[in-house]
Design a protein around this motif. Structure first.
Motif, PDB file in Angstrom:
ATOM      1  N   ALA A 191       1.141  -0.667   0.945  1.00 45.37           N
ATOM      2  CA  ALA A 191       1.762   0.559   0.444  1.00 45.37           C
ATOM      3  C   ALA A 191       1.572   0.666  -1.069  1.00 45.37           C
ATOM      4  N   GLY A 192       1.694  -0.460  -1.772  1.00 49.92           N
ATOM      5  CA  GLY A 192       1.461  -0.467  -3.224  1.00 49.92           C
ATOM      6  C   GLY A 192       0.040  -0.030  -3.531  1.00 49.92           C
ATOM      7  N   ASP A 194      -1.885   1.772  -1.598  1.00 46.15           N
ATOM      8  CA  ASP A 194      -1.961   3.184  -1.220  1.00 46.15           C
ATOM      9  C   ASP A 194      -1.484   4.066  -2.368  1.00 46.15           C
ATOM     10  N   PHE A 195      -0.370   3.688  -2.973  1.00 50.95           N
ATOM     11  CA  PHE A 195       0.155   4.452  -4.114  1.00 50.95           C
ATOM     12  C   PHE A 195      -0.854   4.488  -5.256  1.00 50.95           C
ATOM     13  N   ARG A 198      -3.873   6.676  -4.667  1.00 52.14           N
ATOM     14  CA  ARG A 198      -3.570   8.111  -4.661  1.00 52.14           C
ATOM     15  C   ARG A 198      -3.452   8.707  -6.060  1.00 52.14           C
ATOM     16  N   GLN A 199      -3.252   7.842  -7.065  1.00 53.37           N
ATOM     17  CA  GLN A 199      -3.082   8.358  -8.426  1.00 53.37           C
ATOM     18  C   GLN A 199      -4.371   8.965  -8.962  1.00 53.37           C
ATOM     19  N   SER A 209       4.943   4.652 -11.730  1.00 50.37           N
ATOM     20  CA  SER A 209       5.701   5.640 -10.984  1.00 50.37           C
ATOM     21  C   SER A 209       6.999   5.964 -11.691  1.00 50.37           C
ATOM     22  N   ILE A 214       8.860   1.810  -6.134  1.00 50.43           N
ATOM     23  CA  ILE A 214       7.387   1.861  -6.134  1.00 50.43           C
ATOM     24  C   ILE A 214       6.845   0.659  -6.910  1.00 50.43           C
ATOM     25  N   TYR A 281       8.754   4.879   0.830  1.00 55.13           N
ATOM     26  CA  TYR A 281       7.396   5.323   0.466  1.00 55.13           C
ATOM     27  C   TYR A 281       6.695   5.972   1.657  1.00 55.13           C
ATOM     28  N   GLU A 284       7.827   9.388   2.110  1.00 59.52           N
ATOM     29  CA  GLU A 284       7.308  10.250   1.047  1.00 59.52           C
ATOM     30  C   GLU A 284       5.881  10.689   1.353  1.00 59.52           C
ATOM     31  N   VAL A 285       5.067   9.749   1.861  1.00 61.66           N
ATOM     32  CA  VAL A 285       3.657  10.100   2.108  1.00 61.66           C
ATOM     33  C   VAL A 285       3.415  10.475   3.574  1.00 61.66           C
TER      34      VAL A 285
END
Lengths: 358, 358
Positions: A191-192, A194-195, A198-199, A209, A214, A281, A284-285
């Motif tokens: 997930a980290g 993935d975040f 996405r940036q 974040s 996050i 998270y 959120e996504v």
């Protein structure tokens, strides 16, 4: 080896590296990171600086050996990992393989290849991360090789550990009637990542974040903790059968145990722990948190099996040691493979797929 | 580890590799290269296929650990090394570091990174070479990692050996009054490389001279022999002091012993052995053969020092074992450094420089 670091840098190195005197370079990378006194206390007789390192092993123990390689753009990019984290994680991943045998990591050798135009400060930061992780687990870095490459960085870490003879925990040891456990929450690393991906930040920039939950996911991706204490506790208990570390996602690791042991594994959806930050998270996504857990990777928790009658006792021992042990399923003899017992009661097969790098 | 080979190839691999089933790929690379029976006889309990390998060590022995990395275009090109030789030499270079400690090599871990578009047959040939060298010296390949890279190939080999506790031969042990020896002729590998580079062949093509003496030079470059027997004989003799392997040329290695031991070393020009094929090649290209010997690299002979009074006796022991021992100089206390006693009688300082890769 020091010789190699000198020789290769000196002659393979280009403009940016050549300003550094060879000994100055070695000193910067390795000096004072692990003192002679600490090295000796940890069994090293001759460390970096000869053709090979010489060190002691405990009598009555077997060698446990592993190596793990990370390459730039495949396992990490500058937008997903800070340099120090690259070093930390390269060491952690190899140390985790030793933990997954119920063994004690002792010595490490590090091989780094990087382009001639690389910034020496990057290499220094990577070495800092390597030592930070190694020091945390009292692993002595006794050698290595630093070479130039035409393109991209490659870091390979070999870790040598030891285990009482005959006591290593193999992935082929799962038995019918065992329960399946994990030593911590999974999916946070994926997930980290993935975040961060996405940036869509330019190379070299780093996503923030501002949200602590996050940041915890990013931390899980960059700074995973190999579960050495848990592995040793499981090994010394005598009741643990199979053991694996979760480097490629829960599905893939459970499959490995199932196939190596010739058994079936049922994972119970409701028993799989989900970290709060992962849950938030995923919402959120708009993804299923279970996707991160089953098919994400690099959490480096342990998954294993043990005799069912000892599970509760072991959970108490783990709690007393400040560790976690979640019972998430059981071993059956119906067929070889992995299934998910869903909250609805349906039992569905879990695909044998794992972590997909970039 | 098998897991890594699967995981990384499967998900990092591209078109060319994807046609291979994951297990088929592992089988091709490692299966039947070292049988379970041979592995067990050599101390392996669990080899490739778990998180880490588990193996035995001899009691009363210390661990000896080294790693050596070769990168494409820096340490080898397709016009200088055939794929099988790349594997052979990568293993030989690491094994040689163990020989240089007077130790016995036992286990190896191999990490290879290569581009997604790489031809799987190339990787197979490299593995064949790795196993050919490992089998020759009874080194068991117990693990490794196969990953993709964006560009270029990197091979890192870690070798773990053992030596009777306290008996490792360090480069810092040279003493005043010692003689300096080498275990064979030097400079042939560098001359072989020199020949191959002069051919200016298109990438992938291979230079043939048609002359057996040139072929011997090429062989020296692609298939060096680590001097394990010589190292063990020197270690067990009890009269050998310092020891190093000649990976970066005689000048550089003699300097390393001199600096680590805080002594001066005089090399006697007339006593340095010169292979006939090197002499002939040097004449042909109008170079001084001593240049190849002093500043060429990768011969992997051993250079060391021993008590002068035991030198002749040791030479006879070497001869009886079918090995060579040339006495080429002596240790003095005049200053730290290396000098050449020329045929003319002049004594000139030898530069502290080593092997220059492409």
């Amino acid at each position: 080896m020091e010789r190699d670091i000198i020789g290769r840098i000196r002659f393979g190195g280009g403009v940016k590296l050549s300003f550094l005197d060879e000994f100055e370079w070695i000193k910067r990378l390795t000096k004072d990171k692990q003192s002679i006194a600490v090295q000796q206390a940890c069994g090293v007789q001759t460390g970096i600086g000869d053709d090979a390192a010489v060190a002691y092993m405990s009598s009555g123990h077997q060698l446990v050996m592993t190596c793990d390689t990370m390459t730039e753009e495949i396992h990490f990019k500058s937008i997903t990992m800070r340099d120090k984290d690259i070093g930390y994680k390269a060491m952690a991943a190899a140390v985790s393989d030793i933990a997954a045998m119920g063994a004690m990591p002792r010595y490490a050798l590090v091989s780094i290849s990087f382009p001639r135009h690389a910034d020496p400060l990057r290499i220094e930061a990577i070495y800092e991360g390597l030592y930070e992780c190694a020091n945390r687990w009292s692993v002595m870095i006794v050698g290595g090789d630093t070479t130039s490459s035409v393109n991209g960085m490659t870091i390979s870490v070999t870790v040598i550990g030891e285990v009482q003879a005959g006591k290593a925990l193999l992935r082929s040891a799962a038995k019918h009637g065992d329960i399946v456990f994990v030593t911590g929450e999974l999916g946070c690393s994926a997930a980290g990542l993935d975040f961060l991906l996405r940036q869509e930040l330019p190379s070299g920039q780093w996503g923030h974040s501002g949200k602590p939950e996050i940041e915890r996911l990013i931390q899980a991706h960059g700074r995973p903790d190999p579960q050495i204490e848990a592995g040793l506790l499981l090994q010394s208990s005598g009741v643990c059968h199979a053991l694996n570390d979760v480097s490629d996602g829960l599905a893939s690791e459970a499959w490995e145990i199932a196939e190596a042991s010739g058994v079936g594994i049922d994972l119970i959806e409701d028993r799989i722990p989900i970290a709060e930050e992962l849950m938030a998270y995923a919402q959120e996504v708009e993804k299923d948190p279970l996707d991160f857990i089953l098919y994400g990777g690099e959490d480096y928790q342990l998954i294993g099996t043990m005799q069912a009658e000892h599970a509760v006792d072991m959970q108490m021992k783990f709690r007393a040691a400040g560790l976690q042990l979640y019972i998430i399923g059981y071993v059956n003899m119906e067929s070889v493979g992995v299934r998910l017992v869903q909250s609805s009661g349906y039992v569905v097969p879990i695909e044998k797929k794992g972590y997909n790098h970039f």
